[in-house]
Design a protein around this motif. Structure first.
Motif, PDB file in Angstrom:
ATOM      1  N   LEU A 125       1.340   6.195  15.799  1.00  0.00           N
ATOM      2  CA  LEU A 125       0.522   5.095  15.279  1.00  0.00           C
ATOM      3  C   LEU A 125       0.311   5.222  13.773  1.00  0.00           C
ATOM      4  N   ALA A 126       0.100   6.459  13.302  1.00  0.00           N
ATOM      5  CA  ALA A 126      -0.072   6.681  11.864  1.00  0.00           C
ATOM      6  C   ALA A 126       1.218   6.315  11.119  1.00  0.00           C
ATOM      7  N   LYS A 127       2.357   6.661  11.684  1.00  0.00           N
ATOM      8  CA  LYS A 127       3.641   6.328  11.064  1.00  0.00           C
ATOM      9  C   LYS A 127       3.864   4.812  11.063  1.00  0.00           C
ATOM     10  N   LEU A 128       3.527   4.161  12.168  1.00  0.00           N
ATOM     11  CA  LEU A 128       3.656   2.711  12.236  1.00  0.00           C
ATOM     12  C   LEU A 128       2.772   2.045  11.184  1.00  0.00           C
ATOM     13  N   GLU A 129       1.537   2.516  11.060  1.00  0.00           N
ATOM     14  CA  GLU A 129       0.626   1.981  10.053  1.00  0.00           C
ATOM     15  C   GLU A 129       1.190   2.186   8.648  1.00  0.00           C
ATOM     16  N   GLU A 130       1.713   3.366   8.398  1.00  0.00           N
ATOM     17  CA  GLU A 130       2.307   3.658   7.088  1.00  0.00           C
ATOM     18  C   GLU A 130       3.476   2.716   6.806  1.00  0.00           C
ATOM     19  N   MET A 131       4.332   2.536   7.789  1.00  0.00           N
ATOM     20  CA  MET A 131       5.507   1.685   7.600  1.00  0.00           C
ATOM     21  C   MET A 131       5.110   0.223   7.390  1.00  0.00           C
ATOM     22  N   LEU A 132       4.153  -0.267   8.165  1.00  0.00           N
ATOM     23  CA  LEU A 132       3.710  -1.649   8.007  1.00  0.00           C
ATOM     24  C   LEU A 132       3.035  -1.868   6.654  1.00  0.00           C
ATOM     25  N   THR A 133       2.301  -0.877   6.188  1.00  0.00           N
ATOM     26  CA  THR A 133       1.659  -0.969   4.881  1.00  0.00           C
ATOM     27  C   THR A 133       2.712  -1.039   3.775  1.00  0.00           C
ATOM     28  N   ILE A 134       3.745  -0.232   3.885  1.00  0.00           N
ATOM     29  CA  ILE A 134       4.836  -0.263   2.900  1.00  0.00           C
ATOM     30  C   ILE A 134       5.535  -1.620   2.931  1.00  0.00           C
ATOM     31  N   VAL A 135       5.805  -2.133   4.137  1.00  0.00           N
ATOM     32  CA  VAL A 135       6.450  -3.443   4.249  1.00  0.00           C
ATOM     33  C   VAL A 135       5.581  -4.498   3.562  1.00  0.00           C
ATOM     34  N   SER A 136       4.288  -4.488   3.848  1.00  0.00           N
ATOM     35  CA  SER A 136       3.377  -5.486   3.282  1.00  0.00           C
ATOM     36  C   SER A 136       3.203  -5.327   1.772  1.00  0.00           C
ATOM     37  N   ASP A 137       2.950  -4.106   1.322  1.00  0.00           N
ATOM     38  CA  ASP A 137       2.618  -3.869  -0.084  1.00  0.00           C
ATOM     39  C   ASP A 137       3.825  -3.829  -1.013  1.00  0.00           C
TER      40      ASP A 137
END
Length: 163
Positions: A125-137
């Protein structure tokens, strides 16, 4: 495969939102048109934009944006909040009426997140959050939603009901 997986998730979220919008039309609860629903989505995402910021993001003329915003104000879904630093400027703030509407439509997001919490490890979940944040930002620079939020925080807008 990644494109298909991402498209499938994105499509399911869109379809669920559309279901909720159309259910409101079917039950005659809807007071927002489809275009107004999209406008409100943009305002929520942008974090209290000005009309000019909203028109630029939506790529519509300022008069067209002002007309749409006027309708939303009349229906009670948006309020215009005067800036405390520049009295000529007004921010668009969704009202509690819209937030209640929005929360019903977005309860599905919370449902999916809770299912993910049960299905995946905290590390995943932490990795998914990190990846989604990178995609968004980083990977979607055309849709910078931080300006309205940062300005609203800087301007210290009063909480709902205290203006």
């Amino acid at each position: 495969m990644l494109e298909e997986a991402f498209q499938a998730v994105y499509t399911k979220f869109k379809l669920h939102f559309y279901q909720k919008v159309f259910q409101r039309f079917a039950s005659r609860e809807a007071t927002l048109t489809t275009v107004e629903s999209f406008c409100m989505e943009g305002i929520m995402a942008m974090g209290e934009p000005t009309i000019a910021e909203f028109s630029r993001m939506m790529q519509i003329s300022t008069p067209n944006a002002a007309y749409k915003i006027g309708s939303l104000v009349k229906k009670g879904y948006v309020e215009k909040i005067q800036s405390t630093t520049d009295r000529r400027e007004y921010y668009l703030r969704p009202t509690q009426k819209y937030i209640d509407y929005y929360n019903i439509s977005y309860s599905y997001l919370h449902t999916v997140i809770e299912r993910a919490r049960k299905r995946f490890s905290p590390e995943d979940l932490a990795k998914l959050e990190e990846m989604l944040t990178i995609v968004s930002d980083e990977l979607m620079p055309e849709l910078d939603l931080t300006a309205g939020r940062q300005r609203a925080e800087k301007d210290a807008l009063p909480p709902e009901g205290q203006h």
